[in-house]
Design a protein around this motif. Sequence first.
Motif, PDB file in Angstrom:
ATOM      1  N   LEU A   1       0.831  -1.212   0.000  1.00 38.09           N
ATOM      2  CA  LEU A   1       0.000   0.000   0.000  1.00 38.09           C
ATOM      3  C   LEU A   1       0.863   1.260   0.000  1.00 38.09           C
ATOM      4  O   LEU A   1       0.614   2.198  -0.778  1.00 38.09           O
ATOM      5  CB  LEU A   1      -0.909  -0.015   1.227  1.00 38.09           C
ATOM      6  N   LEU A   2       1.884   1.294   0.831  1.00 43.17           N
ATOM      7  CA  LEU A   2       2.743   2.473   0.920  1.00 43.17           C
ATOM      8  C   LEU A   2       3.577   2.644  -0.346  1.00 43.17           C
ATOM      9  O   LEU A   2       3.842   3.773  -0.778  1.00 43.17           O
ATOM     10  CB  LEU A   2       3.646   2.364   2.151  1.00 43.17           C
ATOM     11  N   MET A   3       3.985   1.543  -0.962  1.00 45.60           N
ATOM     12  CA  MET A   3       4.729   1.618  -2.230  1.00 45.60           C
ATOM     13  C   MET A   3       3.864   2.243  -3.326  1.00 45.60           C
ATOM     14  O   MET A   3       4.319   3.103  -4.091  1.00 45.60           O
ATOM     15  CB  MET A   3       5.182   0.222  -2.653  1.00 45.60           C
ATOM     16  N   VAL A   4       2.610   1.823  -3.389  1.00 45.24           N
ATOM     17  CA  VAL A   4       1.702   2.348  -4.426  1.00 45.24           C
ATOM     18  C   VAL A   4       1.416   3.831  -4.173  1.00 45.24           C
ATOM     19  O   VAL A   4       1.376   4.636  -5.116  1.00 45.24           O
ATOM     20  CB  VAL A   4       0.398   1.533  -4.453  1.00 45.24           C
ATOM     21  N   ALA A   5       1.220   4.212  -2.918  1.00 45.93           N
ATOM     22  CA  ALA A   5       0.959   5.617  -2.596  1.00 45.93           C
ATOM     23  C   ALA A   5       2.135   6.500  -2.979  1.00 45.93           C
ATOM     24  O   ALA A   5       1.958   7.605  -3.518  1.00 45.93           O
ATOM     25  CB  ALA A   5       0.655   5.753  -1.105  1.00 45.93           C
ATOM     26  N   THR A   6       3.353   6.027  -2.736  1.00 45.58           N
ATOM     27  CA  THR A   6       4.547   6.779  -3.144  1.00 45.58           C
ATOM     28  C   THR A   6       4.615   6.910  -4.659  1.00 45.58           C
ATOM     29  O   THR A   6       4.971   7.970  -5.191  1.00 45.58           O
ATOM     30  CB  THR A   6       5.814   6.072  -2.622  1.00 45.58           C
ATOM     31  N   ALA A   7       4.243   5.847  -5.355  1.00 46.15           N
ATOM     32  CA  ALA A   7       4.271   5.872  -6.823  1.00 46.15           C
ATOM     33  C   ALA A   7       3.324   6.917  -7.392  1.00 46.15           C
ATOM     34  O   ALA A   7       3.582   7.493  -8.457  1.00 46.15           O
ATOM     35  CB  ALA A   7       3.918   4.488  -7.371  1.00 46.15           C
ATOM     36  N   VAL A   8       2.212   7.176  -6.701  1.00 46.63           N
ATOM     37  CA  VAL A   8       1.255   8.198  -7.154  1.00 46.63           C
ATOM     38  C   VAL A   8       1.936   9.560  -7.223  1.00 46.63           C
ATOM     39  O   VAL A   8       1.827  10.285  -8.224  1.00 46.63           O
ATOM     40  CB  VAL A   8       0.037   8.236  -6.221  1.00 46.63           C
ATOM     41  N   THR A   9       2.664   9.921  -6.163  1.00 43.96           N
ATOM     42  CA  THR A   9       3.352  11.219  -6.144  1.00 43.96           C
ATOM     43  C   THR A   9       4.468  11.271  -7.182  1.00 43.96           C
ATOM     44  O   THR A   9       4.651  12.297  -7.859  1.00 43.96           O
ATOM     45  CB  THR A   9       3.919  11.481  -4.741  1.00 43.96           C
ATOM     46  N   VAL A  10       5.216  10.187  -7.337  1.00 44.49           N
ATOM     47  CA  VAL A  10       6.277  10.139  -8.348  1.00 44.49           C
ATOM     48  C   VAL A  10       5.696  10.387  -9.734  1.00 44.49           C
ATOM     49  O   VAL A  10       6.265  11.131 -10.550  1.00 44.49           O
ATOM     50  CB  VAL A  10       7.007   8.789  -8.302  1.00 44.49           C
ATOM     51  N   SER A  11       4.544   9.780 -10.022  1.00 41.07           N
ATOM     52  CA  SER A  11       3.914   9.973 -11.331  1.00 41.07           C
ATOM     53  C   SER A  11       3.506  11.427 -11.542  1.00 41.07           C
ATOM     54  O   SER A  11       3.588  11.954 -12.662  1.00 41.07           O
ATOM     55  CB  SER A  11       2.687   9.069 -11.466  1.00 41.07           C
ATOM     56  N   GLY A  12       3.064  12.100 -10.475  1.00 37.16           N
ATOM     57  CA  GLY A  12       2.688  13.508 -10.593  1.00 37.16           C
ATOM     58  C   GLY A  12       3.865  14.384 -10.959  1.00 37.16           C
ATOM     59  O   GLY A  12       3.748  15.299 -11.788  1.00 37.16           O
ATOM     60  N   VAL A  13       5.006  14.113 -10.371  1.00 38.63           N
ATOM     61  CA  VAL A  13       6.222  14.879 -10.694  1.00 38.63           C
ATOM     62  C   VAL A  13       6.594  14.678 -12.159  1.00 38.63           C
ATOM     63  O   VAL A  13       6.917  15.631 -12.877  1.00 38.63           O
ATOM     64  CB  VAL A  13       7.382  14.456  -9.772  1.00 38.63           C
ATOM     65  N   ILE A  14       6.533  13.443 -12.629  1.00 36.75           N
ATOM     66  CA  ILE A  14       6.870  13.150 -14.028  1.00 36.75           C
ATOM     67  C   ILE A  14       5.925  13.888 -14.971  1.00 36.75           C
ATOM     68  O   ILE A  14       6.355  14.487 -15.977  1.00 36.75           O
ATOM     69  CB  ILE A  14       6.814  11.631 -14.278  1.00 36.75           C
ATOM     70  N   GLN A  15       4.624  13.873 -14.678  1.00 36.86           N
ATOM     71  CA  GLN A  15       3.648  14.547 -15.538  1.00 36.86           C
ATOM     72  C   GLN A  15       3.914  16.052 -15.614  1.00 36.86           C
ATOM     73  O   GLN A  15       3.900  16.647 -16.703  1.00 36.86           O
ATOM     74  CB  GLN A  15       2.236  14.295 -15.008  1.00 36.86           C
ATOM     75  N   ALA A  16       4.160  16.674 -14.461  1.00 38.52           N
ATOM     76  CA  ALA A  16       4.402  18.116 -14.436  1.00 38.52           C
ATOM     77  C   ALA A  16       5.658  18.474 -15.221  1.00 38.52           C
ATOM     78  O   ALA A  16       5.677  19.460 -15.976  1.00 38.52           O
ATOM     79  CB  ALA A  16       4.512  18.600 -12.990  1.00 38.52           C
ATOM     80  N   VAL A  17       6.717  17.689 -15.067  1.00 38.65           N
ATOM     81  CA  VAL A  17       7.979  17.959 -15.771  1.00 38.65           C
ATOM     82  C   VAL A  17       7.792  17.841 -17.286  1.00 38.65           C
ATOM     83  O   VAL A  17       8.266  18.691 -18.061  1.00 38.65           O
ATOM     84  CB  VAL A  17       9.085  17.002 -15.284  1.00 38.65           C
ATOM     85  N   LEU A  18       7.088  16.809 -17.730  1.00 33.22           N
ATOM     86  CA  LEU A  18       6.879  16.622 -19.165  1.00 33.22           C
ATOM     87  C   LEU A  18       6.024  17.741 -19.760  1.00 33.22           C
ATOM     88  O   LEU A  18       6.305  18.230 -20.874  1.00 33.22           O
ATOM     89  CB  LEU A  18       6.228  15.267 -19.428  1.00 33.22           C
ATOM     90  N   LEU A  19       4.998  18.165 -19.061  1.00 33.77           N
ATOM     91  CA  LEU A  19       4.157  19.254 -19.558  1.00 33.77           C
ATOM     92  C   LEU A  19       4.917  20.574 -19.575  1.00 33.77           C
ATOM     93  O   LEU A  19       4.734  21.395 -20.484  1.00 33.77           O
ATOM     94  CB  LEU A  19       2.888  19.372 -18.711  1.00 33.77           C
ATOM     95  N   TRP A  20       5.776  20.789 -18.582  1.00 31.68           N
ATOM     96  CA  TRP A  20       6.614  21.988 -18.581  1.00 31.68           C
ATOM     97  C   TRP A  20       7.514  22.000 -19.813  1.00 31.68           C
ATOM     98  O   TRP A  20       7.667  23.031 -20.470  1.00 31.68           O
ATOM     99  CB  TRP A  20       7.447  22.039 -17.294  1.00 31.68           C
ATOM    100  N   TRP A  21       8.098  20.850 -20.115  1.00 32.37           N
ATOM    101  CA  TRP A  21       8.933  20.733 -21.319  1.00 32.37           C
ATOM    102  C   TRP A  21       8.113  21.029 -22.577  1.00 32.37           C
ATOM    103  O   TRP A  21       8.575  21.720 -23.486  1.00 32.37           O
ATOM    104  CB  TRP A  21       9.519  19.325 -21.390  1.00 32.37           C
ATOM    105  N   GLY A  22       6.864  20.515 -22.623  1.00 30.38           N
ATOM    106  CA  GLY A  22       6.017  20.754 -23.791  1.00 30.38           C
ATOM    107  C   GLY A  22       5.696  22.223 -23.989  1.00 30.38           C
ATOM    108  O   GLY A  22       5.705  22.734 -25.106  1.00 30.38           O
ATOM    109  N   VAL A  23       5.422  22.925 -22.886  1.00 31.15           N
ATOM    110  CA  VAL A  23       5.128  24.356 -22.970  1.00 31.15           C
ATOM    111  C   VAL A  23       6.361  25.129 -23.415  1.00 31.15           C
ATOM    112  O   VAL A  23       6.265  26.056 -24.230  1.00 31.15           O
ATOM    113  CB  VAL A  23       4.614  24.870 -21.603  1.00 31.15           C
TER     114      VAL A  23
END
Length: 531
Positions: free
Chosen positions: A189-211
């Motif tokens: 459960l804790l591993m999956v919860a951590t993965a949620v936040t990691v995915s958010g960082v990746i999404q924000a970084v990729l969208l910043w690059w796109g902009v």
Amino acid sequence: MSLARNTLVQSSLTLGSRLLGFVRDLALSARFGQGPMMDAFTTALMLPNMFRRLFAEGAFAQAFVPVYGGVKTRDGDEAAAVTASEALSFMLAMVAGFCILLQVVMPWIMPWLLSAYRDQPEVLRAAVIATQLAMPYLACMTVASLLSGVLNTGGRFALSAAVPVFLNLCTLAALVPPMFLPIPQETVLLMVATAVTVSGVIQAVLLWWGVQRLGVRLKIGLPCLTPNVRHTLALAVPGALAGGALQINSLVSQFLTGSDEGARSVLYNADRLYQLPLGLVGVAIGLALVPRLTKAFVAGDHEGGQRTLDDGINLAMAFTLPAAVALFVIPFFIIDATVTRGAFTSADASRTADVLRHFAWGVPAFVLAKVLTPPFFARQDTRRPMIFAITSVVITVVLGSGLFFWFRARGWDGVLGLAIATSTSAWVNVALLGGVLVRENSWKPSPAFLSRISRVFAASLVMAAALFAASVNYGLLSHIFLAKEIAVLIVCGVGAVLYGACLFLFRAVTVSELKATLRREPGAANVSGLD
């Protein structure tokens, strides 16, 4: 791009993400079933998931695009970039502070969110830590929502539709090793919860690059409530509430189920299925409609706006009605054939199917709300959609609470009452939105539109009859095709082919019209490159 092409780009990429999400949910159900750890996971994901849908999947973007696009048209690209930077800095600071506050008070909030487990402190402790680990995803989605709005205004839709896939990839990466290793459920459960936040960082970084690649230079500075920020928030916050009425209703339902063991897991599994048409069709069309309607409104092209809305509703219903019919007619077939395994039993599938059926008749309303709000956003009118959204939330709270406890008192599943209330409130919201548009002559359904919609309904009824015949022969079909998984794929495939054939047979759509809707519009921006 044409409306259909933009929608196709959004829907195709979203479909890939949702398929991975379905695989993720299979892994979660197999690992946790509908037990305490699954309830803890759905609670940990409740607020981040709501904000993902509320912001990243279109509600905030729909409200922000007219504001950003208006500044860009009036004052140029540089002024628009300054407006976006100021809004981003202010909102990021506010949401980051909100995240920290929630993390601090979560040990005191969790016993109210999961009241069914007050006598199981180990479950509450795991849920608190998991929620704290997943909470930074909110801040990431704030960044992602605004960056998606900038990209959509520039005619770039693919990247903002593609990045949510990382939520599923990251959570799957955390789930797969425990399938083969003796790792305790709480640790998983804790591993999956951590993965949620990691995915958010990746999404924000990729969208910043796109902009940045689009040529828009944004800066994150000290938060300041400038006139541009105040104007943006005055429109965007009510707009986000208006566009996210379903997500707020879902959150209310999640709170109400905290007192019933397993209920939150049932709601989560049903929610994932009925939200699929919304993500694939409603959000995609909603995002594609806003720039087109804004352009028509600024140009005073009333006829063009009406035609765009006709096309949007027709397109939405052509894809949504068959999905709603399938979820209503064969919910147990779908869930038992695909999800039942490991800790998830056929009894769990039966309970989830009963709830899903009552969400299914609200699916067309969930999607229509996404199509009917852009005309308000295009005119920077977010107040009335917000009022309608609040009305629908009140209906969900009052009716849902009443039915939830009344059903439980009679020995029935209280979650059924929440599903009925959610679907009822969605149709009330659609009636309010559509009624205003018709009354103000912002939209007048044309005879051609009404004729086409009726043919779509007819094709859906033919498909419904075929699916019903398959559902009463579920066991036989599973035997004939050797496995229930193969049977459900064949039944759904045959249903889709039959529906498509009926669309052409009833002339709800023609080949020439299909080619025309997919053709790039003259003078449309080139969206190759990044997209």
